[in-house]
Design a protein around this motif. Sequence first.
Motif, PDB file in Angstrom:
ATOM      1  N   ALA A   1       2.907   6.478  -5.422  1.00  0.00           N
ATOM      2  CA  ALA A   1       2.537   6.905  -6.872  1.00  0.00           C
ATOM      3  C   ALA A   1       1.294   7.745  -6.854  1.00  0.00           C
ATOM      4  O   ALA A   1       1.537   8.914  -7.676  1.00  0.00           O
ATOM      5  CB  ALA A   1       1.873   5.625  -7.616  1.00  0.00           C
ATOM      6  N   VAL A   2       0.283   7.721  -6.078  1.00  0.00           N
ATOM      7  CA  VAL A   2      -0.681   8.743  -5.811  1.00  0.00           C
ATOM      8  C   VAL A   2       0.114  10.056  -5.534  1.00  0.00           C
ATOM      9  O   VAL A   2      -0.319  11.145  -5.926  1.00  0.00           O
ATOM     10  CB  VAL A   2      -1.569   8.414  -4.877  1.00  0.00           C
ATOM     11  CG1 VAL A   2      -2.752   9.410  -4.543  1.00  0.00           C
ATOM     12  CG2 VAL A   2      -2.473   7.043  -5.186  1.00  0.00           C
TER      13      VAL A   2
ATOM     14  N   GLU B   1       0.694  -1.189  -0.011  1.00  0.00           N
ATOM     15  CA  GLU B   1       0.094  -0.149  -0.054  1.00  0.00           C
ATOM     16  C   GLU B   1       1.015   1.167  -0.126  1.00  0.00           C
ATOM     17  O   GLU B   1       0.479   2.283  -0.710  1.00  0.00           O
ATOM     18  CB  GLU B   1      -1.179  -0.035   1.295  1.00  0.00           C
ATOM     19  CG  GLU B   1      -1.735   1.171   1.458  1.00  0.00           C
ATOM     20  CD  GLU B   1      -2.982   1.315   0.087  1.00  0.00           C
ATOM     21  OE1 GLU B   1      -3.364   2.417  -0.262  1.00  0.00           O
ATOM     22  OE2 GLU B   1      -3.186   0.360  -0.592  1.00  0.00           O
ATOM     23  N   GLU B   2       1.875   1.248   0.675  1.00  0.00           N
ATOM     24  CA  GLU B   2       2.886   2.377   0.723  1.00  0.00           C
ATOM     25  C   GLU B   2       3.382   2.652  -0.542  1.00  0.00           C
ATOM     26  O   GLU B   2       3.705   4.098  -0.949  1.00  0.00           O
ATOM     27  CB  GLU B   2       3.933   2.104   1.952  1.00  0.00           C
ATOM     28  CG  GLU B   2       5.032   1.357   1.538  1.00  0.00           C
ATOM     29  CD  GLU B   2       4.768  -0.143   2.368  1.00  0.00           C
ATOM     30  OE1 GLU B   2       5.524  -0.644   2.723  1.00  0.00           O
ATOM     31  OE2 GLU B   2       3.457  -0.626   2.302  1.00  0.00           O
ATOM     32  N   ILE B   3       3.877   1.648  -1.526  1.00  0.00           N
ATOM     33  CA  ILE B   3       4.210   2.015  -2.750  1.00  0.00           C
ATOM     34  C   ILE B   3       3.248   2.570  -3.672  1.00  0.00           C
ATOM     35  O   ILE B   3       3.296   3.557  -4.382  1.00  0.00           O
ATOM     36  CB  ILE B   3       4.838   0.829  -3.376  1.00  0.00           C
ATOM     37  CG1 ILE B   3       6.005   0.190  -2.468  1.00  0.00           C
ATOM     38  CG2 ILE B   3       5.553   0.945  -4.702  1.00  0.00           C
ATOM     39  CD1 ILE B   3       6.877   1.262  -2.045  1.00  0.00           C
TER      40      ILE B   3
ATOM     41  N   ALA C   1       7.467   5.871  -7.637  1.00  0.00           N
ATOM     42  CA  ALA C   1       7.076   5.128  -6.538  1.00  0.00           C
ATOM     43  C   ALA C   1       7.811   3.919  -6.701  1.00  0.00           C
ATOM     44  O   ALA C   1       8.450   3.369  -5.664  1.00  0.00           O
ATOM     45  CB  ALA C   1       5.591   4.582  -7.118  1.00  0.00           C
ATOM     46  N   VAL C   2       8.507   3.655  -7.864  1.00  0.00           N
ATOM     47  CA  VAL C   2       9.458   2.218  -7.952  1.00  0.00           C
ATOM     48  C   VAL C   2      10.676   2.716  -7.097  1.00  0.00           C
ATOM     49  O   VAL C   2      11.551   1.784  -6.546  1.00  0.00           O
ATOM     50  CB  VAL C   2       9.625   1.661  -9.162  1.00  0.00           C
ATOM     51  CG1 VAL C   2      10.699   0.691  -9.238  1.00  0.00           C
ATOM     52  CG2 VAL C   2       8.154   1.323  -9.908  1.00  0.00           C
TER      53      VAL C   2
ATOM     54  N   GLY D   1       2.490  16.263  -9.043  1.00  0.00           N
ATOM     55  CA  GLY D   1       3.063  16.947 -10.477  1.00  0.00           C
ATOM     56  C   GLY D   1       4.390  16.373 -10.632  1.00  0.00           C
ATOM     57  O   GLY D   1       5.088  16.867 -11.804  1.00  0.00           O
ATOM     58  N   ARG D   2       4.819  15.335 -10.328  1.00  0.00           N
ATOM     59  CA  ARG D   2       5.994  14.660 -10.615  1.00  0.00           C
ATOM     60  C   ARG D   2       5.749  13.438 -11.419  1.00  0.00           C
ATOM     61  O   ARG D   2       5.203  12.485 -11.254  1.00  0.00           O
ATOM     62  CB  ARG D   2       6.600  14.107  -9.311  1.00  0.00           C
ATOM     63  CG  ARG D   2       7.154  15.283  -8.324  1.00  0.00           C
ATOM     64  CD  ARG D   2       8.006  14.617  -7.028  1.00  0.00           C
ATOM     65  NE  ARG D   2       6.927  13.832  -6.224  1.00  0.00           N
ATOM     66  CZ  ARG D   2       7.197  12.792  -5.894  1.00  0.00           C
ATOM     67  NH1 ARG D   2       8.257  12.039  -5.828  1.00  0.00           N
ATOM     68  NH2 ARG D   2       6.352  12.114  -4.951  1.00  0.00           N
ATOM     69  N   GLY D   3       6.315  13.762 -12.538  1.00  0.00           N
ATOM     70  CA  GLY D   3       6.148  12.642 -13.775  1.00  0.00           C
ATOM     71  C   GLY D   3       4.925  12.589 -14.554  1.00  0.00           C
ATOM     72  O   GLY D   3       4.831  11.882 -15.490  1.00  0.00           O
TER      73      GLY D   3
END
Length: 394
Positions: A56-57, A50-52, A283-284, A63-65
């Motif tokens: 991403a959220v 969930e933390e990953i 996120a990755v 606004g990153r990516g």
Amino acid sequence: MAGMTSSARPHLNRRLAEFGTTIFAEMSALAVSTGAINLGQGFPDTDGPEEIREAAVRALRDGRGNQYPPGPGVPELRTAIAAHQLRRYGLSYDPDTEVLVTAGATEAIAASLLALLEPGDEVVALEPYYDSYAASIAMAGGRRVPVTLRPHDGAFRLDLDELRAAVTDRTRLLLINTPHNPTGTVLTRTELAAVAELAVERDLLVVTDEVYERLVFDDAEHTPLATFPGMRERTVTIGSAGKTYSFTGWKVGWVTAAPSLVTAVRSAKQYLTYVSSGPFQYAVAEALALPDSYYEDFRADMRDRRDILAEGLAQAGFEVFRPAGTYFITTDIRPLGEKDGFAFCRALPERAGVVAIPNAVFYDDREAGAPFVRFAFCKRPEVLREAAERLRNM
């Protein structure tokens, strides 16, 4: 005649003429139309940490990516990939010149082969092989030369003499996959040392697909080929987040290699997707820093799922090759009185309410793969138990 083309040549490039709709699309459609449990395509039926997902959220909201990320990948992810390779394997890579982010491992494979092959080059690949290998070699104009993994003492093994004999003066590179999809074989240090010795002796490049590096079980151990003497400068190592973190739809993969190899692969990759998965890259980067306990728990959970399905398949009458890695189990259907994996898999959804994949699609020698069928165990335990029950009752 008006409307007629000037040539009767087929629309599809002849290099791709042997490749139609993938077996995964066909079998997944059968799963939908019959309501069968889909143990064919290799994707989990639950999301990863969930933390990953929240990372991403957060990237999306910050606004990153959301716009084009840098061509080689966002610096945070390239740095995290380099740190992972150093921490886990002692391999030191410069994140600026020796790491390239791709649209999943499939693009990394395609870009590597398109970059490194010229028409007529031979590629020695382990058979059975992931289906994109053959298509990518064909698109590059290369010629694939399979070396078949064969059943021995409950597992599929590489014949090193056969591998050596497959190399000719036309061989450009070796395409190695360990942990191996679809057989679940994990090449040993002794086998990998022999592969490395051959590559150095014959001055070959190596593309090594290691996307299941974190999914090894029991006494198996994954060792990157690039760690062997003389291999770092000639090896393109491919990794991916999808299998390790159970976010296969994010399509975040990567290449680590010497600068000249990364430059070559990037030259091809920039004309494929150019960039992809912007917010997911951030996120990755966080996922790669997860503690060892995450990987230990993940591996233990997948091992338990493997055992649930393996035992169910054995009780149903299959010969089961219990995998040392990946999340696939290869079975032999001959003990069931069957010998044609295609026919068996096409009938199985109606017969038992379960979908599997015929391994023959991963072989040049379809007869060699005919009696073998692959099942994916990256599903919830209750789904695997239900599938096992259905197979026992077929």
